[in-house]
Design an enzyme around this catalytic site. Structure first.
Site, PDB file in Angstrom:
ATOM      1  N   ASP A 117     -10.353  -7.175   0.940  1.00  0.00           N
ATOM      2  CA  ASP A 117      -9.515  -6.364   1.817  1.00  0.00           C
ATOM      3  C   ASP A 117      -8.958  -7.322   2.878  1.00  0.00           C
ATOM      4  OD1 ASP A 117      -8.220  -4.212   2.931  1.00  0.00           O
ATOM      5  OD2 ASP A 117     -10.004  -2.970   3.159  1.00  0.00           O
ATOM      6  N   HIS A 176     -12.628   1.441  -2.072  1.00  0.00           N
ATOM      7  CA  HIS A 176     -13.102   0.161  -1.535  1.00  0.00           C
ATOM      8  C   HIS A 176     -14.563   0.013  -1.965  1.00  0.00           C
ATOM      9  CE1 HIS A 176      -9.895   1.727   1.083  1.00  0.00           C
ATOM     10  NE2 HIS A 176      -9.528   0.469   1.235  1.00  0.00           N
ATOM     11  N   ASP A 230       0.868  -1.181   0.000  1.00  0.00           N
ATOM     12  CA  ASP A 230       0.000   0.000   0.000  1.00  0.00           C
ATOM     13  C   ASP A 230       0.902   1.227   0.000  1.00  0.00           C
ATOM     14  OD1 ASP A 230      -2.685  -1.063   0.099  1.00  0.00           O
ATOM     15  OD2 ASP A 230      -2.283  -1.697   2.146  1.00  0.00           O
ATOM     16  N   ARG A 249       4.020   3.042   2.902  1.00  0.00           N
ATOM     17  CA  ARG A 249       4.777   2.109   3.746  1.00  0.00           C
ATOM     18  C   ARG A 249       6.279   2.381   3.722  1.00  0.00           C
ATOM     19  NH1 ARG A 249       0.180   1.342   6.177  1.00  0.00           N
ATOM     20  NH2 ARG A 249      -1.239  -0.113   5.146  1.00  0.00           N
ATOM     21  N   ARG A 306      -7.255  10.345   2.098  1.00  0.00           N
ATOM     22  CA  ARG A 306      -6.896   9.366   1.065  1.00  0.00           C
ATOM     23  C   ARG A 306      -7.804   9.508  -0.156  1.00  0.00           C
ATOM     24  NH1 ARG A 306      -7.522   3.828   4.143  1.00  0.00           N
ATOM     25  NH2 ARG A 306      -6.608   2.949   2.239  1.00  0.00           N
ATOM     26  N   HIS A 356     -10.880  -1.218  10.127  1.00  0.00           N
ATOM     27  CA  HIS A 356      -9.737  -1.875  10.765  1.00  0.00           C
ATOM     28  C   HIS A 356     -10.103  -2.296  12.195  1.00  0.00           C
ATOM     29  CE1 HIS A 356      -7.701   0.450   7.583  1.00  0.00           C
ATOM     30  NE2 HIS A 356      -6.797  -0.499   7.618  1.00  0.00           N
TER      31      HIS A 356
END
EC number: 3.2.1.52
Length: 351
Positions: free
Chosen positions: A249, A165, A62, A70, A134, A177
């Site tokens: 996901d 998504h 990602d 990352r 984002r 999450h």
């Protein structure tokens, strides 16, 4: 049958991880910040995976930009997607910077021998905790314009695009999450707004993969989209005509817990229509799934799945040092880093 993408525990490849990656169910690998120290180390880690694992692996990350990046030290500071329309007044400049960001991200990842960065985010709006900046924009027309350019930049390098998504994570406040979010809006509203970016980009042939949300849309179905045959087979495949790969996901996320234990999550997501399943940050669960998950599929379905997977591997290899000496990379690096610095200053001032 290769369907799982798993992760690594540290900055070095361990023998037991080689054995897991060589399991017939494993199709690829996703890298995280914990796997990164600096450029030389991450290049060595990826090279070790390529050399020691005796089969082709789809290596992913990602590296969207903004807060979801990352690898940072030594890489371009990619701006948050919201910054293009928020800080730049000229629509042409907004689109140019989106293209530059897509190109730069794809070029840097390809130079590391990474196949795919899961991008772009196609969720509308900025109020969701998990999405925030984002997202390109809160209005679908503007979002589509910017996402098109970002993807075109990626494709110039030869990297596939993953829209996420599906059908849209932007209108829930909860973070998948941490919990399973519920979206109680009318079906008509979701189809009139959130699905539009996916619909448009699929129609243009710009999406190679789609990642559904761990969100339950209560007026449409009682299962999270990532485990819903309604969303994946009926809407995405049949109504929108999408023929690319569908990634779940991360099935290790709390938002996927609605579907049961880890084996149940994999089973439901696969049966619902996912081609490839991500299971991250749960090493014991990976072992459990590899031992107990026994998917049953026809030979034809396996061939289709493998064909979709094969199309996601990078189309070219770029030398890292050659890339950093390119005029395009240097110009992009300067402009994108400056925009992200402006964005951070703006957010600090705004808060």
């Amino acid at each position: 049958m290769s369907i799982l993408l798993i992760d690594l525990s540290s900055q070095e490849l361990r023998q037991e991880e080689i054995e897991l990656l060589e399991h017939p169910l494993v199709a690829g690998l996703i890298l995280f910040s914990r796997n990164f120290y600096d450029i030389e180390q991450i290049r060595h880690l990826i090279r070790s995976v390529r050399q020691k694992v005796k089969k082709p692996l789809l290596i992913t990350v990602d590296q969207e930009g903004g807060r979801v990046q990352r690898f940072r030290q030594g890489f371009t500071q990619l701006p948050a997607m919201q910054s293009f329309a928020c800080l730049l007044s000229d629509p042409q400049e907004q689109q140019e910077m989106a293209w530059r960001a897509g190109w730069q991200m794809a070029a840097e990842m390809t130079a590391l021998d990474i196949d795919l960065s899961f991008a772009p985010v196609l969720d509308l709006g900025h109020q969701c905790k998990a999405i925030g900046d984002r997202s390109f924009h809160y209005e679908e027309k503007k979002l589509i314009e910017l996402a098109e350019k970002f993807i075109q930049g990626m494709r110039q390098i030869g990297m596939s695009a993953t829209g996420k998504h599906f059908p849209g994570h932007g209108h829930v406040l909860a973070d998948s999450h941490l919990e399973t979010p519920y979206d109680d809006r009318a079906k008509e509203l979701i189809f009139a707004q959130d699905i539009r970016p996916f619909q448009s980009l699929i129609k243009q042939g710009l999406l190679d993969a789609v990642m559904p949300a761990h969100v339950i849309y209560t007026q449409c179905d009682n299962q999270p989209a990532s485990g819903s045959s309604y969303w994946l087979k009926e809407v995405l495949r049949q109504q929108l005509g999408f023929q690319g790969a569908i990634f779940s996901d991360d099935l290790g996320m709390k938002g996927a817990g609605f579907m049961g234990d880890f084996v149940a999550r994999c089973t439901q997501s696969l049966q619902a229509g996912c081609d490839l399943l991500l299971l991250c940050n749960e090493p014991e669960a990976v072992v459990q799934v590899l031992d107990r998950f026994k998917p049953q599929e026809s030979q034809n379905k396996r061939i289709i799945r493998q064909t979709r997977l094969n199309k996601l591997f990078k189309k070219q290899r770029i030398d890292w040092q050659t890339l950093r000496n390119q005029r395009d990379w240097l110009e992009n690096h300067k402009k994108l880093t400056a925009l992200q610095q402006d964005w951070l200053a703006y957010k600090g001032y705004d808060n």
